[in-house]
Design a protein around this motif. Structure first.
Motif, short mmCIF file in Angstrom:
data_model
loop_
_atom_site.label_atom_id
_atom_site.label_comp_id
_atom_site.label_asym_id
_atom_site.label_seq_id
_atom_site.Cartn_x
_atom_site.Cartn_y
_atom_site.Cartn_z
N LEU A 1 0.86 -1.18 0.00
CA LEU A 1 0.00 0.00 0.00
C LEU A 1 0.89 1.23 0.00
O LEU A 1 2.01 1.18 0.51
CB LEU A 1 -0.90 0.05 1.24
N ARG A 2 0.37 2.32 -0.53
CA ARG A 2 1.09 3.59 -0.43
C ARG A 2 0.17 4.62 0.21
O ARG A 2 -0.91 4.92 -0.31
CB ARG A 2 1.54 4.11 -1.79
N LEU A 3 0.61 5.12 1.33
CA LEU A 3 -0.12 6.16 2.03
C LEU A 3 0.39 7.53 1.58
O LEU A 3 1.57 7.69 1.29
CB LEU A 3 0.05 6.03 3.54
N SER A 4 -0.52 8.48 1.57
CA SER A 4 -0.16 9.86 1.26
C SER A 4 -0.63 10.77 2.39
O SER A 4 -1.62 10.46 3.06
CB SER A 4 -0.82 10.32 -0.04
N CYS A 5 0.08 11.85 2.58
CA CYS A 5 -0.32 12.85 3.57
C CYS A 5 -0.14 14.22 2.93
O CYS A 5 1.00 14.64 2.68
CB CYS A 5 0.52 12.73 4.83
N ALA A 6 -1.25 14.88 2.68
CA ALA A 6 -1.22 16.21 2.10
C ALA A 6 -1.32 17.24 3.22
O ALA A 6 -2.20 17.13 4.08
CB ALA A 6 -2.37 16.39 1.12
N ALA A 7 -0.41 18.20 3.21
CA ALA A 7 -0.33 19.16 4.31
C ALA A 7 -0.60 20.58 3.82
O ALA A 7 -0.02 21.01 2.81
CB ALA A 7 1.05 19.10 4.95
N SER A 8 -1.44 21.29 4.56
CA SER A 8 -1.70 22.70 4.22
C SER A 8 -0.80 23.58 5.08
O SER A 8 -1.28 24.35 5.92
CB SER A 8 -3.16 23.04 4.43
N LEU A 9 0.50 23.43 4.89
CA LEU A 9 1.49 24.20 5.63
C LEU A 9 2.15 25.17 4.68
O LEU A 9 2.66 24.77 3.64
CB LEU A 9 2.55 23.27 6.24
N ARG A 10 2.16 26.45 5.06
CA ARG A 10 2.69 27.47 4.16
C ARG A 10 4.18 27.24 3.85
O ARG A 10 4.64 27.46 2.74
CB ARG A 10 2.51 28.86 4.77
N THR A 11 4.90 26.79 4.88
CA THR A 11 6.34 26.54 4.68
C THR A 11 6.61 25.06 4.87
O THR A 11 7.43 24.66 5.72
CB THR A 11 7.17 27.37 5.67
N PHE A 12 5.94 24.26 4.09
CA PHE A 12 6.00 22.79 4.22
C PHE A 12 7.43 22.29 4.22
O PHE A 12 7.78 21.40 4.98
CB PHE A 12 5.22 22.16 3.08
N SER A 13 8.27 22.86 3.36
CA SER A 13 9.64 22.36 3.22
C SER A 13 10.47 22.57 4.49
O SER A 13 11.53 21.97 4.64
CB SER A 13 10.35 23.04 2.04
N ARG A 14 9.99 23.40 5.41
CA ARG A 14 10.70 23.65 6.66
C ARG A 14 10.12 22.85 7.82
O ARG A 14 10.40 23.16 8.99
CB ARG A 14 10.64 25.15 7.01
N TYR A 15 9.33 21.84 7.52
CA TYR A 15 8.76 21.01 8.56
C TYR A 15 9.32 19.59 8.48
O TYR A 15 9.44 19.03 7.39
CB TYR A 15 7.23 20.95 8.43
N ALA A 16 9.65 19.06 9.64
CA ALA A 16 9.92 17.63 9.74
C ALA A 16 8.58 16.90 9.66
O ALA A 16 7.58 17.39 10.22
CB ALA A 16 10.62 17.31 11.05
N MET A 17 8.57 15.79 8.97
CA MET A 17 7.34 15.02 8.80
C MET A 17 7.55 13.61 9.30
O MET A 17 8.65 13.04 9.18
CB MET A 17 6.95 14.98 7.32
N GLY A 18 6.50 13.04 9.84
CA GLY A 18 6.63 11.69 10.36
C GLY A 18 5.37 10.87 10.16
O GLY A 18 4.28 11.41 9.94
N TRP A 19 5.55 9.57 10.21
CA TRP A 19 4.44 8.62 10.20
C TRP A 19 4.48 7.83 11.51
O TRP A 19 5.55 7.35 11.92
CB TRP A 19 4.55 7.65 9.03
N PHE A 20 3.32 7.71 12.10
CA PHE A 20 3.16 6.92 13.31
C PHE A 20 1.98 5.98 13.11
O PHE A 20 1.16 6.18 12.21
CB PHE A 20 2.89 7.83 14.52
N ARG A 21 1.88 4.97 13.95
CA ARG A 21 0.73 4.07 13.86
C ARG A 21 0.31 3.64 15.26
O ARG A 21 1.12 3.64 16.19
CB ARG A 21 1.05 2.86 12.99
N GLN A 22 -0.94 3.27 15.36
CA GLN A 22 -1.46 2.80 16.64
C GLN A 22 -2.44 1.67 16.39
O GLN A 22 -3.44 1.85 15.69
CB GLN A 22 -2.13 3.93 17.42
N ALA A 23 -2.13 0.53 16.95
CA ALA A 23 -3.00 -0.63 16.86
C ALA A 23 -3.88 -0.67 18.11
O ALA A 23 -3.51 -0.10 19.15
CB ALA A 23 -2.16 -1.90 16.77
N PRO A 24 -5.01 -1.33 18.05
CA PRO A 24 -5.92 -1.40 19.20
C PRO A 24 -5.21 -1.96 20.43
O PRO A 24 -4.53 -2.99 20.36
CB PRO A 24 -7.01 -2.34 18.72
N GLY A 25 -5.33 -1.24 21.55
CA GLY A 25 -4.74 -1.71 22.79
C GLY A 25 -3.26 -1.49 22.91
O GLY A 25 -2.65 -1.92 23.89
N LYS A 26 -2.65 -0.84 21.91
CA LYS A 26 -1.21 -0.61 21.95
C LYS A 26 -0.90 0.87 21.93
O LYS A 26 -1.73 1.68 21.53
CB LYS A 26 -0.54 -1.30 20.77
#
Length: 121
Positions: free
Chosen positions: A18-43
């Motif tokens: 699968l490929r996930l995408s995240c579109a951000a409405s940040l004016r200075t997007f290139s100056r932001y660190a970006m991350g992916w996190f996940r949470q499973a039920p009960g964890k």
């Protein structure tokens, strides 16, 4: 107020991709660190991948190294998470996060609403 919108989640069989995408409405997007996190039920929420805007280095959680690839397209204000060789234990809600400092990603200023990824065995 910035908005992060994830997409691309769904149901996939073990070994699939699968490929996930995240579109951000940040004016200075290139100056932001970006991350992916996940949470499973009960964890607890788990770090998946992150990219520093200062160094362009990309870091991965141990459980996804070699299977997941994160990238960013500053022209589109979007980050991606390519997930290959998916396992049942990858099932979780995946969240996108943004912060001006990479070291703050775990408590990032901005979060998306999440997208569900379900891997069936």
């Amino acid at each position: 107020q910035a908005h992060l919108v994830e997409s691309g989640g769904g149901l996939v069989q073990t070994g699939g991709s699968l490929r996930l995408s995240c579109a951000a409405s940040l004016r200075t997007f290139s100056r932001y660190a970006m991350g992916w996190f996940r949470q499973a039920p009960g964890k607890e929420r788990e770090f998946v991948a992150g990219i520093s805007w200062r160094t362009a280095n990309i870091y991965y959680g141990d459980s996804v190294k070699g299977r997941f690839t994160m990238s960013r397209d500053d022209a589109k204000n979007t980050v991606y998470l390519q997930m290959n060789s998916l396992k049942a234990e990858d099932t979780a809600v995946y969240y996108c996060a943004a912060d001006s400092a990479y070291n703050n990603l775990k408590s990032a200023e901005f979060w998306g609403q999440g997208t569900q990824v379900t891997v069936s065995s």
